[in-house]
Write an enzyme that holds these catalytic residues in place. Structure first.
Site, PDB file in Angstrom:
ATOM      1  N   CYS A  42      -3.042   8.799  -3.455  1.00  9.51           N
ATOM      2  CA  CYS A  42      -3.649   7.473  -3.366  1.00  9.51           C
ATOM      3  C   CYS A  42      -2.659   6.490  -2.726  1.00  9.51           C
ATOM      4  O   CYS A  42      -1.445   6.615  -2.879  1.00  9.51           O
ATOM      5  CB  CYS A  42      -4.042   6.973  -4.755  1.00  9.51           C
ATOM      6  SG  CYS A  42      -4.935   5.393  -4.718  1.00  9.51           S
ATOM      7  N   ASP A  44      -2.157   3.605  -3.657  1.00  7.57           N
ATOM      8  CA  ASP A  44      -1.658   2.716  -4.719  1.00  7.57           C
ATOM      9  C   ASP A  44      -0.130   2.585  -4.664  1.00  7.57           C
ATOM     10  O   ASP A  44       0.583   3.593  -4.658  1.00  7.57           O
ATOM     11  CB  ASP A  44      -2.097   3.283  -6.086  1.00  7.57           C
ATOM     12  CG  ASP A  44      -1.928   2.268  -7.192  1.00  7.57           C
ATOM     13  OD1 ASP A  44      -0.795   1.759  -7.385  1.00  7.57           O
ATOM     14  OD2 ASP A  44      -2.915   1.979  -7.889  1.00  7.57           O
ATOM     15  N   ARG A  46       1.936   1.912  -6.766  1.00  7.04           N
ATOM     16  CA  ARG A  46       2.679   2.382  -7.952  1.00  7.04           C
ATOM     17  C   ARG A  46       2.896   3.887  -7.955  1.00  7.04           C
ATOM     18  O   ARG A  46       3.487   4.426  -8.887  1.00  7.04           O
ATOM     19  CB  ARG A  46       1.915   1.968  -9.221  1.00  7.04           C
ATOM     20  CG  ARG A  46       1.735   0.474  -9.372  1.00  7.04           C
ATOM     21  CD  ARG A  46       0.684   0.147 -10.423  1.00  7.04           C
ATOM     22  NE  ARG A  46      -0.632   0.642 -10.035  1.00  7.04           N
ATOM     23  CZ  ARG A  46      -1.733   0.542 -10.794  1.00  7.04           C
ATOM     24  NH1 ARG A  46      -1.651  -0.010 -11.989  1.00  7.04           N
ATOM     25  NH2 ARG A  46      -2.889   1.003 -10.367  1.00  7.04           N
ATOM     26  N   HIS A  98      -4.351   9.653  -9.731  1.00  5.52           N
ATOM     27  CA  HIS A  98      -3.598   8.985 -10.797  1.00  5.52           C
ATOM     28  C   HIS A  98      -4.558   8.233 -11.710  1.00  5.52           C
ATOM     29  O   HIS A  98      -5.588   7.720 -11.253  1.00  5.52           O
ATOM     30  CB  HIS A  98      -2.556   8.017 -10.206  1.00  5.52           C
ATOM     31  CG  HIS A  98      -3.139   6.839  -9.489  1.00  5.52           C
ATOM     32  ND1 HIS A  98      -3.201   5.577 -10.049  1.00  5.52           N
ATOM     33  CD2 HIS A  98      -3.715   6.723  -8.279  1.00  5.52           C
ATOM     34  CE1 HIS A  98      -3.779   4.756  -9.196  1.00  5.52           C
ATOM     35  NE2 HIS A  98      -4.108   5.415  -8.119  1.00  5.52           N
ATOM     36  N   CYS A 101      -6.712   4.385 -11.476  1.00  7.79           N
ATOM     37  CA  CYS A 101      -6.938   4.284 -10.029  1.00  7.79           C
ATOM     38  C   CYS A 101      -8.031   3.250  -9.767  1.00  7.79           C
ATOM     39  O   CYS A 101      -9.174   3.395 -10.225  1.00  7.79           O
ATOM     40  CB  CYS A 101      -7.338   5.642  -9.465  1.00  7.79           C
ATOM     41  SG  CYS A 101      -7.582   5.610  -7.667  1.00  7.79           S
TER      42      CYS A 101
HETATM   43 CO    CO Z   1      -5.599   4.887  -6.773  1.00  5.52          CO
END
Ligand code: CO
Length: 222
Positions: A42, A44, A46, A98, A101
């Site tokens: 992803c 993302d 993080r 994750h 998400c």
């Molecule tokens: Co995500």
């Protein structure tokens, strides 16, 4: 939060650190890449691929998009998979989702998301395929976590559906496709232990593309 102006300063510090542990680090880095892993995760912020796997630059080929999707009309991800297998000869392909998400959360929300609608629909499709199992989970947080895991399973299956993966595996015995989830609360990577060989065998009745070998198609086939 790092101020924009500090980024180049941080870069210079990182260069110095790398050179202090290995003076030839960047010389070696510039020479070639021979990663054993393709990571599809992803976008993302993080969930940084190298850091969570403890791998150095050069050790993992990375593709990231919203909710780690492997869409069969996405030339971007298909090109990455093809390049990783045909030119980099990777041994493992990892689809890593994750918990928490935002993409998966958005797909569970009945809302018009504009340009994101067709992208998120891939996740809604995963929900539809597994709706009996998901709807049986009363707790919405647990259902959300389960959809994250099932999305990884489906996207890993989409990787296995490609001709590039099937042909390489038949010829060389790799790459093996894995499904992982990263837990933001603990920092721990969880291997979903998807059964690669069983999935490959199960889908071959419909998605088998290895017959194309006899038609002299190029490696670029999807
Ligand atoms: Co995500």
């Amino acid at each position: 939060m790092v101020a924009y102006e500090q980024i180049f300063e941080k870069n210079r510090r990182w260069v110095a650190e790398m050179q202090s542990s290995d003076p030839d680090f960047f010389e070696k880095l510039a020479r070639d890449q021979t990663p054993d892993y393709l990571y599809i995760g992803c976008s993302d912020s993080r969930v940084p691929a190298n850091e969570i796997m403890g791998l150095e630059p050069g050790e993992v080929f990375v593709h990231r998009n919203i909710a780690n999707l492997v869409n069969n009309t996405d030339l971007n991800v298909l090109s990455v998979i093809n390049y990783a297998i045909v030119h980099l000869d990777v041994k493992h392909i990892i689809v890593c989702g994750h918990y928490n998400c935002g993409g998966v959360k958005a797909a569970m929300t009945p809302k018009d998301m504009g340009i994101l609608n067709p992208w998120l629909r891939n996740i809604r499709d995963v929900y539809r395929v597994h709706h009996a199992e998901l709807d049986a989970i009363a707790d919405s947080e647990l259902r959300y976590n389960k959809l994250v895991e099932l999305n990884v399973l489906e996207q890993a299956t989409n990787v296995i559906k490609t001709a590039t993966v099937q042909k390489s595996y038949m010829a060389k015995g790799y790459p093996v496709v894995h499904g992982w989830v990263f837990d933001l609360h603990s920092g721990v990577l969880i291997d979903l232990n998807i059964d690669f060989k069983t999935i490959l065998n199960d889908i071959r009745s419909i998605y088998d593309l290895t017959g194309m070998l006899s038609e002299h198609h190029e490696d670029g086939d999807f």
